[in-house]
Design an enzyme around this catalytic site. Sequence first.
Site, short mmCIF file in Angstrom:
data_model
loop_
_atom_site.label_atom_id
_atom_site.label_comp_id
_atom_site.label_asym_id
_atom_site.label_seq_id
_atom_site.Cartn_x
_atom_site.Cartn_y
_atom_site.Cartn_z
CB SER A 150 22.52 60.76 28.73
OG SER A 150 21.95 60.00 27.68
NE ARG A 180 35.44 60.83 26.73
CZ ARG A 180 35.10 59.57 26.96
NH1 ARG A 180 33.85 59.18 26.81
NH2 ARG A 180 36.01 58.67 27.32
CG HIS A 222 16.77 57.08 26.58
ND1 HIS A 222 15.76 58.01 26.42
CD2 HIS A 222 17.93 57.77 26.48
CE1 HIS A 222 16.29 59.21 26.22
NE2 HIS A 222 17.60 59.09 26.26
CG ASN A 239 19.07 63.30 28.11
OD1 ASN A 239 18.53 64.40 28.24
ND2 ASN A 239 20.30 63.14 27.69
CE1 TYR A 240 13.58 63.58 33.02
CE2 TYR A 240 14.85 61.69 33.77
CZ TYR A 240 13.65 62.25 33.37
OH TYR A 240 12.52 61.48 33.31
NE ARG A 241 17.82 67.99 26.58
CZ ARG A 241 16.82 67.12 26.47
NH1 ARG A 241 16.86 65.98 27.15
NH2 ARG A 241 15.78 67.37 25.70
#
Length: 313
Positions: A106, A273, A120, A122-124
């Site tokens: 991210s 976190r 921005h 984000n790859y998940r």
Amino acid sequence: AVVSTQSGHYGRDIMSLQKSFCDELSAIEGRQFTVDRWNRPFDSKLGSPGGGGITCILQDGDVFEKAGVNISVVHGTMSKAAIEQMKSTGKELFGDSVPFTAMGISSVIHPINPFVPTVHFNYRYFEIPGEKKYWWFGGGTDLTPSYLNREDAIHFHTTLKNACDEHDKEYYPKFKKWCDEYFYIKHRGEGRGLGGIFFDDLNYVPAEEALSFIKSCGNAVVPAYIPIVKKHKDDKYTDDEVQWRLLRRGRYVEFNLVLDRGTKFGLHTENVRIESVLMSLPLTARWEYMHEPGVRESELLEVLRKPVQWCTE
């Protein structure tokens, strides 16, 4: 397919992407990122370590106000709040203690110059083991400028479209529309930015193909964004233009804290976190009562309220 066999490959892919993107940004800024390696606490329910990640941060630079690139590989059990959050997206989850494995990258880049847009991506990959095993890939890349530059928007979207077209020509129009809808700030009646691509629950193709597509999307970030930074980082700007940039950053904060599903899931996850979850927020933002935008500012608002098809092919 047992998708977890792909996780090792994807773990290496996100580490490689983190390094290549940070290297590009460091070369522009002229200084290195601060590297923070972190671990999640031991998960007593699973009887195993909780995983960890690497957060790379650059703050108060000459080009970038705040640049963050985070990777993580974490394991754990979802809290009741996280389970409910995921159920709201259509997942069938049972019980009060659901184990999961998640890994991804991210990044949010907030430049100083008002004419350099925020980006921005984000790859998940997410997996829930069990009798009814869930696995999926998701993510996206999107652009959030303070001032409209149509040439930049076309370049950005065309680069993402080319990456999608390598795999399926239906991906870009589908994921572009999804992006416009997802990053819509309902209470403002406008999009967060000019969009890009966004998708979730990509598990309807073979795991190898999904992994290859995610890799192509990640590899498109540098050619989509870095030329725009280099093009505008030395543009002249006024204090009024900085104030407008701060107002647009305020909209960014509103979306991330009020509407973003990823932020909500993170805040509802035990032993999360928090610094990594809120990495996307800018150092500075502004809210001004009943601000009246000028002509150039209104040009941006027009396309935020009515999304544009930037790729005409």
